[in-house]
Design an enzyme around this catalytic site. Structure first.
Site, PDB file in Angstrom:
ATOM      1  N   ASP A  57      -0.174  -5.157  -1.816  1.00 51.05           N
ATOM      2  CA  ASP A  57      -0.693  -3.980  -2.516  1.00 51.05           C
ATOM      3  C   ASP A  57      -1.974  -3.522  -1.813  1.00 51.05           C
ATOM      4  O   ASP A  57      -2.933  -4.284  -1.688  1.00 51.05           O
ATOM      5  CB  ASP A  57      -0.980  -4.341  -3.978  1.00 51.05           C
ATOM      6  CG  ASP A  57      -1.300  -3.126  -4.823  1.00 51.05           C
ATOM      7  OD1 ASP A  57      -1.050  -2.003  -4.366  1.00 51.05           O
ATOM      8  OD2 ASP A  57      -1.801  -3.317  -5.945  1.00 51.05           O
ATOM      9  N   MET A  58      -1.981  -2.269  -1.350  1.00 53.71           N
ATOM     10  CA  MET A  58      -3.162  -1.746  -0.675  1.00 53.71           C
ATOM     11  C   MET A  58      -4.316  -1.587  -1.667  1.00 53.71           C
ATOM     12  O   MET A  58      -4.113  -1.265  -2.836  1.00 53.71           O
ATOM     13  CB  MET A  58      -2.852  -0.392  -0.028  1.00 53.71           C
ATOM     14  CG  MET A  58      -1.650  -0.407   0.904  1.00 53.71           C
ATOM     15  SD  MET A  58      -1.765  -1.658   2.197  1.00 53.71           S
ATOM     16  CE  MET A  58      -3.196  -1.083   3.093  1.00 53.71           C
TER      17      MET A  58
ATOM     18  N   TYR B 125      -5.843   5.439  -1.435  1.00 47.39           N
ATOM     19  CA  TYR B 125      -6.206   6.828  -1.148  1.00 47.39           C
ATOM     20  C   TYR B 125      -7.665   6.920  -0.689  1.00 47.39           C
ATOM     21  O   TYR B 125      -8.007   7.704   0.199  1.00 47.39           O
ATOM     22  CB  TYR B 125      -5.982   7.703  -2.379  1.00 47.39           C
ATOM     23  CG  TYR B 125      -4.536   7.822  -2.790  1.00 47.39           C
ATOM     24  CD1 TYR B 125      -3.720   8.829  -2.289  1.00 47.39           C
ATOM     25  CD2 TYR B 125      -3.971   6.918  -3.694  1.00 47.39           C
ATOM     26  CE1 TYR B 125      -2.393   8.948  -2.661  1.00 47.39           C
ATOM     27  CE2 TYR B 125      -2.642   7.020  -4.078  1.00 47.39           C
ATOM     28  CZ  TYR B 125      -1.856   8.028  -3.557  1.00 47.39           C
ATOM     29  OH  TYR B 125      -0.548   8.128  -3.935  1.00 47.39           O
TER      30      TYR B 125
ATOM     31  N   ARG C 212     -16.501   1.669  -9.103  1.00 46.53           N
ATOM     32  CA  ARG C 212     -16.086   0.923 -10.290  1.00 46.53           C
ATOM     33  C   ARG C 212     -17.257   0.137 -10.889  1.00 46.53           C
ATOM     34  O   ARG C 212     -17.293  -0.112 -12.098  1.00 46.53           O
ATOM     35  CB  ARG C 212     -14.937  -0.025  -9.938  1.00 46.53           C
ATOM     36  CG  ARG C 212     -13.669   0.698  -9.507  1.00 46.53           C
ATOM     37  CD  ARG C 212     -12.551  -0.267  -9.201  1.00 46.53           C
ATOM     38  NE  ARG C 212     -11.430   0.414  -8.548  1.00 46.53           N
ATOM     39  CZ  ARG C 212     -10.265  -0.155  -8.263  1.00 46.53           C
ATOM     40  NH1 ARG C 212     -10.055  -1.426  -8.595  1.00 46.53           N
ATOM     41  NH2 ARG C 212      -9.328   0.533  -7.649  1.00 46.53           N
TER      42      ARG C 212
ATOM     43  N   ASP D 259       1.839   2.840  -1.527  1.00 45.85           N
ATOM     44  CA  ASP D 259       0.842   1.821  -1.187  1.00 45.85           C
ATOM     45  C   ASP D 259       1.223   0.391  -1.579  1.00 45.85           C
ATOM     46  O   ASP D 259       0.351  -0.473  -1.662  1.00 45.85           O
ATOM     47  CB  ASP D 259      -0.498   2.181  -1.835  1.00 45.85           C
ATOM     48  CG  ASP D 259      -0.412   2.260  -3.361  1.00 45.85           C
ATOM     49  OD1 ASP D 259       0.707   2.205  -3.893  1.00 45.85           O
ATOM     50  OD2 ASP D 259      -1.470   2.377  -4.010  1.00 45.85           O
ATOM     51  N   GLU D 260       2.495   0.121  -1.784  1.00 44.79           N
ATOM     52  CA  GLU D 260       2.896  -1.258  -2.091  1.00 44.79           C
ATOM     53  C   GLU D 260       4.249  -1.582  -1.482  1.00 44.79           C
ATOM     54  O   GLU D 260       5.132  -0.733  -1.384  1.00 44.79           O
ATOM     55  CB  GLU D 260       2.894  -1.519  -3.594  1.00 44.79           C
ATOM     56  CG  GLU D 260       3.851  -0.667  -4.390  1.00 44.79           C
ATOM     57  CD  GLU D 260       3.851  -1.025  -5.865  1.00 44.79           C
ATOM     58  OE1 GLU D 260       3.635  -2.204  -6.201  1.00 44.79           O
ATOM     59  OE2 GLU D 260       4.095  -0.119  -6.683  1.00 44.79           O
TER      60      GLU D 260
END
Length: 582
Positions: free
Chosen positions: A18-19, A23, A60, A120-121
């Site tokens: 998983d990236m 984005y 985050r 992206d996965e």
């Protein structure tokens, strides 16, 4: 409803890669000044600053979440950099990110079966690569272990923070480990190598989960982000699952998960363990009951599909708040734009990958002014997909009108559309060797050369009436392919290419513009074959590859107007031999 699949007899090594906030990483690579800065990628929409689709880890820390809109993110983190997704046709254009994802897939797919799950996965089946490593260079005999692999998170492995990497190295190199764990050790090393290679070649970081099945690999890939990997030994499965919320499990986030909570009081996977397989089957049927019983124990037979290309193509747009669409004209405007993009993508897929989509589906979210029936959902609608932008636009609008009729029923009330999307699915590879349309009407003792099918050179014979003359070529002899034998059985009709030998006239074939008839007796050896040219719709011919269009136009004369008859969705339906009378 989910169905349990047989679990493979041999142990497997499955990874889910998983990236990390992909984005944002793509934008940071394009603009390195964004690295280390609180950043979010915002999808085009001027309502409250647009919706966030990716948030960097720096942002985050300030409390920025993907569920926020751009204006909210600025309130929480005034220094945040909001990067807008590229725009095409007044909507987000994700092609730039898709291309970046393809770079990653190209690297990951070098080590085993690869399934691209999204932009992206990716899922990887590394079983063969792990077995090869275990056979040729087992970790317990290696003097040096790939450094990144020693940073793995091993579920259930006790360690002291001061010597964490030493503990992981010892686990990877255990000589007394069982065969499954030895394969996992090799898988952890392979994934670490792949992740480093992705970073070196694309500048992207990614996280991964390594386990014996897809379900577990997916569950743990996001446990330690960013740029880390997590391994699930068989001995740690039950302790990991017992406290996991039931809604976290794949396929249990919707109605089935809610039913487990409301009807059985199941809130964690551990709660599910208290039910027998028979009891679960009693509530949810044999197949789903067995599936629930198995996943509660970490058992899943789902295989990694060898697929680097997407299973479907989709284009959508949301219309929140005052942007909602409230009449057919505005819906058509947006549907035309969405269909134009979809048409470009499926045409590109056809040209580059030789794949063709078969089903067009429309989805929408809507609400009525009449609140009493507002909970009714707008039904999705599907139809056979016709290639060509205009055709897709026409069909999509018809699907919308059909869905709107079902949504409103007999009520004459105002409505609004808050989301609209179209997709092309049921995508298949074009069979090898279908470069000529006449392959579908070829016999076992004939071949076709499109260059020889020049109608202007055909002889005129008043006795033939309005018929097109095509003579067989006896210089080559071709057996029909297996698929052709299945389509036509032992009565494969023949076609031919060379009309210049008088002695071949007796065995000539004719295309009759007025009749659909197989000339001669019922014998499979008959060399004469006819079909009804009037049943060939030019609108369908226009959807075929250019070389086939040229071939068809070369041997069907004169050009005819489009027929208003209802046609089939596949070209083969226009060339099926007529049933012979007994």
């Amino acid at each position: 409803m989910p169905v349990a699949r047989p679990e493979p007899q041999e142990p497997r090594v499955i990874a889910h890669v998983d990236m990390d906030c992909f984005y944002v990483q793509v934008e940071q690579r394009r603009n390195p000044e964004l690295r280390g800065q609180p950043t979010a990628v915002v999808q085009y929409n001027d309502w409250k600053g647009g919706g966030l689709i990716a948030v960097s880890y720096e942002a985050r820390k300030f409390g920025v979440k993907r569920s926020m809109r751009g204006d909210e993110a600025k309130m929480v983190c005034p220094s945040i950099n909001l990067v807008q997704v590229p725009v095409a046709r007044d909507k987000a254009d994700l092609n730039f990110y898709r291309s970046a994802g393809s770079e990653v897939v190209a690297i990951l797919s070098t080590k085993g079966k690869c399934e691209r799950a999204s932009i992206d996965e990716v899922y990887l089946d590394l079983t063969d690569a792990a077995k090869e490593m275990l056979l040729e260079s087992p970790p317990e005999l290696s003097e040096l272990i790939f450094e990144e692999a020693t940073k793995s998170n091993i579920l259930g492995l006790p360690f002291d923070v001061s010597n964490r990497e030493d503990s992981v190295r010892a686990w990877l190199c255990r000589a007394d480990a069982d065969y499954q764990d030895k394969l996992l050790s090799c898988g952890a090393i392979i994934v670490a190598q792949l992740r480093v290679k992705v970073l070196e070649e694309t500048q992207f970081t990614c996280s991964a989960g390594i386990a014996h099945n897809k379900m577990l690999a997916k569950l743990v890939s996001g446990m330690h982000k960013p740029a880390q990997q997590t391994v699930v030994p068989s001995s740690a499965v039950q302790d990991f699952l017992v406290s996991l919320p039931i809604k976290k499990m794949k396929q249990l986030g919707g109605k089935l998960g809610s039913s487990l909570q409301d009807d059985l009081g199941v809130n964690t996977v551990g709660d599910l363990l208290s039910f027998t397989e028979d009891k679960l089957q009693e509530y949810y049927g044999v197949n789903t009951g067995t599936w629930l019983w198995k996943i509660a124990r970490g058992i899943s037979g789902e295989e990694v599909e060898d697929r680097l290309l997407p299973k479907s193509h989709g284009c959508g747009k949301t219309f929140p708040g005052p942007k909602a669409l409230k009449n057919n004209a505005s819906v058509k405007t947006w549907l035309d734009r969405l269909c134009e993009e979809l048409s470009e993508r499926i045409q590109s897929d056809l040209n580059q990958n030789k794949r063709i989509a078969q089903t067009l589906t429309l989805y929408a979210r809507a609400c009525k002014k009449n609140k009493s029936d507002s909970i009714k959902k707008f039904p999705s609608k599907s139809c056979p997909l016709r290639y060509g932008t205009v055709k897709i636009q026409e069909d999509a609008m018809k699907l919308f009108e059909s869905g709107l009729h079902d949504f409103l029923g007999f009520q004459n009330t105002k409505w609004s559309i808050t989301s609209l999307s179209v997709s092309a699915s049921k995508i298949f590879d074009i069979p090898i060797g279908t470069s000529s349309i006449l392959r579908y009407i070829k016999g076992p003792n004939s071949t076709v050369s499109p260059a020889n099918l020049d109608c202007s050179s055909l002889p005129e014979d008043p006795s033939l009436g309005n018929k097109l003359y095509i003579a067989p070529n006896h210089e080559e002899h071709c057996e029909p392919s297996l698929s052709e034998k299945e389509d036509y059985g032992n009565n494969s009709p023949e076609s031919s290419s060379e009309p210049n030998k008088a002695e071949e006239h007796k065995a000539a074939q004719y295309v009759d513009r007025n009749k659909f008839n197989t000339a001669g007796s019922n014998s499979a050896s008959s060399s004469t074959w006819m079909f009804n040219v009037e049943d060939i719709d030019p609108a369908v011919v226009e959807e075929l590859p250019p070389e086939i269009q040229r071939e068809i136009h070369g041997w069907i004369r004169p050009p005819k107007q489009s027929s208003s008859k209802t046609r089939g969705s596949t070209i083969s339906s226009y060339f099926q031999p007529a049933k012979r009378s007994g």
